[in-house]
Design an enzyme around this catalytic site. Sequence first.
Site, PDB file in Angstrom:
ATOM      1  N   SER A 120      41.172  -7.528 -22.052  1.00  0.00           N
ATOM      2  CA  SER A 120      40.940  -7.609 -23.508  1.00  0.00           C
ATOM      3  C   SER A 120      42.031  -8.402 -24.194  1.00  0.00           C
ATOM      4  O   SER A 120      41.823  -8.924 -25.283  1.00  0.00           O
ATOM      5  CB  SER A 120      40.974  -6.227 -24.159  1.00  0.00           C
ATOM      6  OG  SER A 120      40.379  -5.268 -23.387  1.00  0.00           O
ATOM      7  N   HIS A 140      34.618 -11.237 -20.914  1.00  0.00           N
ATOM      8  CA  HIS A 140      35.069 -10.055 -21.655  1.00  0.00           C
ATOM      9  C   HIS A 140      33.880  -9.291 -22.251  1.00  0.00           C
ATOM     10  O   HIS A 140      33.223  -9.760 -23.177  1.00  0.00           O
ATOM     11  CB  HIS A 140      36.046 -10.484 -22.766  1.00  0.00           C
ATOM     12  CG  HIS A 140      36.565  -9.342 -23.565  1.00  0.00           C
ATOM     13  ND1 HIS A 140      36.443  -9.253 -24.922  1.00  0.00           N
ATOM     14  CD2 HIS A 140      37.190  -8.203 -23.170  1.00  0.00           C
ATOM     15  CE1 HIS A 140      36.992  -8.124 -25.346  1.00  0.00           C
ATOM     16  NE2 HIS A 140      37.450  -7.477 -24.301  1.00  0.00           N
ATOM     17  N   GLU A 152      32.175 -12.304 -24.098  1.00  0.00           N
ATOM     18  CA  GLU A 152      32.937 -13.499 -24.457  1.00  0.00           C
ATOM     19  C   GLU A 152      33.391 -14.170 -23.160  1.00  0.00           C
ATOM     20  O   GLU A 152      33.893 -13.496 -22.255  1.00  0.00           O
ATOM     21  CB  GLU A 152      34.166 -13.127 -25.289  1.00  0.00           C
ATOM     22  CG  GLU A 152      33.820 -12.642 -26.689  1.00  0.00           C
ATOM     23  CD  GLU A 152      35.023 -12.098 -27.446  1.00  0.00           C
ATOM     24  OE1 GLU A 152      35.090 -12.305 -28.659  1.00  0.00           O
ATOM     25  OE2 GLU A 152      35.889 -11.429 -26.827  1.00  0.00           O
ATOM     26  N   ASN A 191      37.931  -9.004 -30.824  1.00  0.00           N
ATOM     27  CA  ASN A 191      39.098  -8.123 -30.937  1.00  0.00           C
ATOM     28  C   ASN A 191      40.110  -8.655 -31.943  1.00  0.00           C
ATOM     29  O   ASN A 191      40.814  -7.890 -32.592  1.00  0.00           O
ATOM     30  CB  ASN A 191      39.768  -7.912 -29.580  1.00  0.00           C
ATOM     31  CG  ASN A 191      38.967  -6.955 -28.713  1.00  0.00           C
ATOM     32  OD1 ASN A 191      38.014  -6.325 -29.187  1.00  0.00           O
ATOM     33  ND2 ASN A 191      39.322  -6.843 -27.455  1.00  0.00           N
TER      34      ASN A 191
HETATM   35  N1  LIG Z   1      37.740   0.318 -22.742  1.00  0.00           N
HETATM   36  C1  LIG Z   1      37.240  -0.694 -23.464  1.00  0.00           C
HETATM   37  O1  LIG Z   1      36.607  -0.485 -24.506  1.00  0.00           O
HETATM   38  C2  LIG Z   1      37.401  -2.106 -22.975  1.00  0.00           C
HETATM   39  C3  LIG Z   1      36.599  -3.117 -23.543  1.00  0.00           C
HETATM   40  C4  LIG Z   1      36.692  -4.429 -23.061  1.00  0.00           C
HETATM   41  C5  LIG Z   1      37.601  -4.710 -22.049  1.00  0.00           C
HETATM   42  N2  LIG Z   1      38.395  -3.715 -21.521  1.00  0.00           N
HETATM   43  C6  LIG Z   1      39.301  -4.080 -20.427  1.00  0.00           C
HETATM   44  O2  LIG Z   1      38.727  -3.642 -19.208  1.00  0.00           O
HETATM   45  C7  LIG Z   1      39.756  -3.289 -18.278  1.00  0.00           C
HETATM   46  C8  LIG Z   1      39.540  -1.858 -17.823  1.00  0.00           C
HETATM   47  O3  LIG Z   1      39.586  -1.017 -18.943  1.00  0.00           O
HETATM   48  P1  LIG Z   1      38.966   0.456 -18.887  1.00  0.00           P
HETATM   49  O4  LIG Z   1      38.931   0.947 -20.290  1.00  0.00           O
HETATM   50  O5  LIG Z   1      37.731   0.448 -18.064  1.00  0.00           O
HETATM   51  O6  LIG Z   1      40.129   1.229 -18.085  1.00  0.00           O
HETATM   52  P2  LIG Z   1      40.042   2.619 -17.311  1.00  0.00           P
HETATM   53  O7  LIG Z   1      41.428   3.163 -17.312  1.00  0.00           O
HETATM   54  O8  LIG Z   1      38.930   3.459 -17.832  1.00  0.00           O
HETATM   55  O9  LIG Z   1      39.645   2.176 -15.834  1.00  0.00           O
HETATM   56  C9  LIG Z   1      40.504   1.453 -15.006  1.00  0.00           C
HETATM   57  C10 LIG Z   1      40.186   1.864 -13.573  1.00  0.00           C
HETATM   58  O10 LIG Z   1      40.929   1.014 -12.719  1.00  0.00           O
HETATM   59  C11 LIG Z   1      41.294   1.779 -11.586  1.00  0.00           C
HETATM   60  N3  LIG Z   1      42.369   1.108 -10.885  1.00  0.00           N
HETATM   61  C12 LIG Z   1      43.700   1.078 -11.173  1.00  0.00           C
HETATM   62  N4  LIG Z   1      44.352   0.328 -10.248  1.00  0.00           N
HETATM   63  C13 LIG Z   1      43.416  -0.112  -9.363  1.00  0.00           C
HETATM   64  C14 LIG Z   1      43.470  -0.933  -8.203  1.00  0.00           C
HETATM   65  N5  LIG Z   1      44.624  -1.438  -7.772  1.00  0.00           N
HETATM   66  N6  LIG Z   1      42.325  -1.175  -7.551  1.00  0.00           N
HETATM   67  C15 LIG Z   1      41.152  -0.668  -7.978  1.00  0.00           C
HETATM   68  N7  LIG Z   1      41.038   0.112  -9.072  1.00  0.00           N
HETATM   69  C16 LIG Z   1      42.168   0.380  -9.765  1.00  0.00           C
HETATM   70  C17 LIG Z   1      41.689   3.128 -12.183  1.00  0.00           C
HETATM   71  O11 LIG Z   1      41.696   4.150 -11.174  1.00  0.00           O
HETATM   72  C18 LIG Z   1      40.597   3.306 -13.225  1.00  0.00           C
HETATM   73  O12 LIG Z   1      39.473   4.003 -12.707  1.00  0.00           O
HETATM   74  C19 LIG Z   1      41.079  -3.513 -19.009  1.00  0.00           C
HETATM   75  O13 LIG Z   1      41.548  -4.798 -18.702  1.00  0.00           O
HETATM   76  C20 LIG Z   1      40.674  -3.433 -20.480  1.00  0.00           C
HETATM   77  O14 LIG Z   1      41.543  -4.138 -21.324  1.00  0.00           O
HETATM   78  C21 LIG Z   1      38.290  -2.426 -21.944  1.00  0.00           C
END
Ligand SMILES: NC(=O)c1ccc[n+]([C@@H]2O[C@H](COP(=O)([O-])OP(=O)(O)OC[C@H]3O[C@@H](n4cnc5c(N)ncnc54)[C@H](O)[C@@H]3O)[C@@H](O)[C@H]2O)c1
Length: 310
Positions: A120, A140, A152, A191
Amino acid sequence: MEIKKVLVVGAGTMGHSIAQVYATAGIEVNLIDINEDSLNRAMILIKSNLNTLAEFERVKKNEISNILNRINPSTNLKDAAQGVDLVVEAVSEVPDLKEKVFSQLDEFCSENTILASNTSSLDIFKIVKVKKPERLVIQHWFAPPHIIPLVEIVAGRKTSKDTVELSVKLIERLGKKPVVLKKYIDSFIVNRIQNAISGVVFELLLRRIATPEMIDVAIKHSLGIRLPIVGVVQTMDFTGLDLISDITKSKGIEISLIKNRVDQGHLGAKTSKGFYDYGNMSEEEILRKRDRQYLKILSHLEKIDAFEPI
Ligand SMILES: NC(=O)c1ccc[n+]([C@@H]2O[C@H](COP(=O)([O-])OP(=O)(O)OC[C@H]3O[C@@H](n4cnc5c(N)ncnc54)[C@H](O)[C@@H]3O)[C@@H](O)[C@H]2O)c1
């Protein structure tokens, strides 16, 4: 290049739902997480999401088991990386972690595998080193990916046109809406705008101008009805660019994008041209078209009790 098999890395809030979207489009998905519990939770959530979508006839009930069967959860990144055409990285937003994951992907995947990050806020193109960086791109998504259409697409300096075009076609194939940024900018489009809104919200709260509930009531009863129809740019055509010019001037600011249009007599809907060109439509026709849309949205929001908090 046709994408037949995808690896989603990280099965959290975003990863589980992105995996579900790919599987729903008939694509095989390997879903990886370091945490077994995250994978179990992901599969429970995917099933629940699919049942909700079936209630709204967005997926067929009798297809749910096939969709689930297309998702292979695992904790073994090396095995899961074999034979995939695309990786979607959705691990936590920590630069060192992203760097490590991409270096593993670089090692385990074929050199032709497209590498997409769902970051993000991180400039992945500075953080990550991979062979053939022309295949590295940001795709994204917005939560929850199985409902929100926008993805995006952000290219780095070395990302190839082919990678961007392939990303666009793929996202369209999933039934989603790609928007390609013309160049890289921190936080991308949505964002960046959302962050500006949040900054003002914090100010209003900290200065005790309004309570959280008051702010949401105000927004839901105004912008909430207009935004789906006129977005954040076309709305200015309806305000009138001359008025916006007067307002900004009174604050000592001149915005060339507005001034140039006002100087040419392009004031928005009232002159049939502003940021948008309304062709030969009269002001009356433009306003009636807008108002019909507003009334449809308003009636629907009232019908579903949208003005009450969740
Ligand atoms: N939450 C949102 O609304 C949102 C929206 C758009 C983008 N994002 C982006 O998406 C990405 C994930 O966000 P999220 O909210 O899903 O996070 P989250 O914390 O819910 O999930 C992340 C997952 O990654 C796993 N993980 C950590 N290290 C790992 C590894 N080495 N190998 C495999 N898995 C691993 C964790 O165990 C966890 O289950 C981030 O970059 C975030 O910025 C999030």
